[in-house]
Scaffold this motif. Structure first.
Motif, mmCIF file in Angstrom:
data_model
loop_
_atom_site.group_PDB
_atom_site.id
_atom_site.type_symbol
_atom_site.label_atom_id
_atom_site.label_comp_id
_atom_site.label_asym_id
_atom_site.label_seq_id
_atom_site.Cartn_x
_atom_site.Cartn_y
_atom_site.Cartn_z
ATOM 1 N N ASP A 83 42.132 49.439 27.156
ATOM 2 C CA ASP A 83 41.219 49.446 28.447
ATOM 3 C C ASP A 83 41.801 50.574 29.452
ATOM 4 O O ASP A 83 41.246 51.328 30.137
ATOM 5 N N TYR A 84 43.159 50.392 29.536
ATOM 6 C CA TYR A 84 43.849 51.567 30.696
ATOM 7 C C TYR A 84 43.774 52.760 29.725
ATOM 8 O O TYR A 84 43.303 53.900 30.557
ATOM 9 N N GLY A 85 43.941 52.931 28.500
ATOM 10 C CA GLY A 85 43.892 54.324 27.961
ATOM 11 C C GLY A 85 42.662 54.777 27.938
ATOM 12 O O GLY A 85 42.329 56.057 28.019
ATOM 13 N N LEU A 86 41.462 54.244 27.699
ATOM 14 C CA LEU A 86 39.978 54.545 27.824
ATOM 15 C C LEU A 86 39.625 54.701 29.254
ATOM 16 O O LEU A 86 38.523 55.233 29.456
ATOM 17 N N MET A 87 40.311 54.245 30.207
ATOM 18 C CA MET A 87 39.833 54.311 31.698
ATOM 19 C C MET A 87 38.673 53.675 31.683
ATOM 20 O O MET A 87 37.726 54.025 32.479
ATOM 21 N N ASP A 88 38.634 52.328 31.432
ATOM 22 C CA ASP A 88 37.302 51.529 31.176
ATOM 23 C C ASP A 88 37.210 50.620 32.358
ATOM 24 O O ASP A 88 37.581 49.861 32.445
ATOM 25 N N GLY A 89 36.828 51.443 33.403
ATOM 26 C CA GLY A 89 36.599 50.584 34.567
ATOM 27 C C GLY A 89 35.501 49.361 34.669
ATOM 28 O O GLY A 89 35.961 48.618 35.397
ATOM 29 N N GLU A 90 34.767 49.335 33.729
ATOM 30 C CA GLU A 90 33.931 48.159 33.481
ATOM 31 C C GLU A 90 34.838 46.985 33.232
ATOM 32 O O GLU A 90 34.711 45.899 33.616
ATOM 33 N N LYS A 91 35.543 47.260 32.091
ATOM 34 C CA LYS A 91 36.215 46.114 31.619
ATOM 35 C C LYS A 91 37.573 45.863 32.535
ATOM 36 O O LYS A 91 38.028 44.514 32.780
ATOM 37 N N VAL A 92 38.025 46.670 33.240
ATOM 38 C CA VAL A 92 39.214 46.464 34.325
ATOM 39 C C VAL A 92 38.508 45.535 35.481
ATOM 40 O O VAL A 92 38.999 44.737 35.950
ATOM 41 N N LEU A 93 37.190 46.046 35.834
ATOM 42 C CA LEU A 93 36.452 45.430 36.831
ATOM 43 C C LEU A 93 36.337 43.960 36.509
ATOM 44 O O LEU A 93 36.471 42.918 37.216
ATOM 45 N N ALA A 94 35.904 43.753 35.393
ATOM 46 C CA ALA A 94 35.368 42.329 34.946
ATOM 47 C C ALA A 94 36.889 41.533 34.855
ATOM 48 O O ALA A 94 36.926 40.444 35.038
ATOM 49 N N GLN A 95 37.718 42.099 34.487
ATOM 50 C CA GLN A 95 39.222 41.370 34.256
ATOM 51 C C GLN A 95 39.465 40.881 35.883
ATOM 52 O O GLN A 95 39.943 39.825 35.993
ATOM 53 N N ALA A 96 39.527 41.689 36.850
ATOM 54 C CA ALA A 96 39.862 41.557 38.145
ATOM 55 C C ALA A 96 38.869 40.733 38.687
ATOM 56 O O ALA A 96 39.544 39.718 39.451
ATOM 57 N N LEU A 97 37.442 40.501 38.274
ATOM 58 C CA LEU A 97 36.675 39.657 38.978
ATOM 59 C C LEU A 97 36.971 38.225 38.292
ATOM 60 O O LEU A 97 36.919 37.086 39.080
ATOM 61 N N ARG A 98 37.199 38.064 36.934
ATOM 62 C CA ARG A 98 37.457 36.926 36.281
ATOM 63 C C ARG A 98 38.907 36.219 36.973
ATOM 64 O O ARG A 98 38.568 35.148 37.421
ATOM 65 N N LEU A 99 39.907 36.997 37.249
ATOM 66 C CA LEU A 99 41.130 36.819 37.964
ATOM 67 C C LEU A 99 40.739 35.953 39.165
ATOM 68 O O LEU A 99 41.135 35.028 39.391
ATOM 69 N N PHE A 100 39.886 36.755 39.976
ATOM 70 C CA PHE A 100 39.684 36.419 41.234
ATOM 71 C C PHE A 100 38.810 35.117 41.413
ATOM 72 O O PHE A 100 38.975 34.144 42.270
ATOM 73 N N SER A 101 37.780 35.036 40.486
ATOM 74 C CA SER A 101 36.947 33.758 40.620
ATOM 75 C C SER A 101 37.750 32.389 40.050
ATOM 76 O O SER A 101 37.659 31.412 40.567
ATOM 77 N N LEU A 102 38.850 32.777 38.931
ATOM 78 C CA LEU A 102 39.616 31.701 38.553
ATOM 79 C C LEU A 102 40.568 31.070 39.784
ATOM 80 O O LEU A 102 40.679 29.912 39.890
ATOM 81 N N HIS A 103 41.061 32.020 40.769
ATOM 82 C CA HIS A 103 41.741 31.622 41.669
ATOM 83 C C HIS A 103 41.219 31.555 43.167
ATOM 84 O O HIS A 103 41.677 30.758 44.165
ATOM 85 N N ASN A 104 39.766 31.543 43.101
ATOM 86 C CA ASN A 104 39.088 31.568 44.415
ATOM 87 C C ASN A 104 37.491 31.060 44.280
ATOM 88 O O ASN A 104 36.626 31.535 44.298
ATOM 89 N N PRO A 105 37.475 29.815 43.561
ATOM 90 C CA PRO A 105 36.101 29.324 43.152
ATOM 91 C C PRO A 105 35.280 29.149 44.189
ATOM 92 O O PRO A 105 33.960 29.300 43.918
#
Length: 108
Positions: A83-105
């Motif tokens: 994801d980093y190598g492809l600069m895949d903003g959608e996947k990295v955003l999804a990763q960040a949102l998943r982490l955020f929602s897991l820790h801030n339901p």
């Protein structure tokens, strides 16, 4: 507004990724603030983060970054190399949102 902090070697290599994350968030009408910093100065910026993502090139510092994140109760993950190598903003955003929602339901 979700504050996403990216740590990499110099803080510069993620500029394109930041733009792609912001574009992906804009398309989904999600308010994000994305910043990138070198891992060497991470202690100054972790307390302001809702989510910390680490570039694959600084995995060597993961233990130290995790200790700081844990102390501030900030979720942390390494961005997958692909994801980093492809600069895949959608996947990295999804990763960040998943982490955020897991820790801030309650903020979903």
């Amino acid at each position: 507004m979700i504050n996403i902090v990216l740590f990499c070697s110099t803080g510069l290599s993620t500029n394109l990724l930041i733009r792609k994350i912001e574009n992906a968030a804009e398309k989904k009408d999600i308010a994000v603030n994305v910043k990138s910093y070198p891992e060497s100065i991470m202690k100054k910026y972790i307390s302001d983060a809702d989510v910390v993502l680490v570039g694959p090139q600084v995995k060597h510092a993961l233990t130290e970054i995790k200790e700081e994140c844990d102390a501030h109760h900030v979720p942390l993950e390494v961005i997958p190399t692909r994801d980093y190598g492809l600069m895949d903003g959608e996947k990295v955003l999804a990763q960040a949102l998943r982490l955020f929602s897991l820790h801030n339901p309650e903020k979903e």
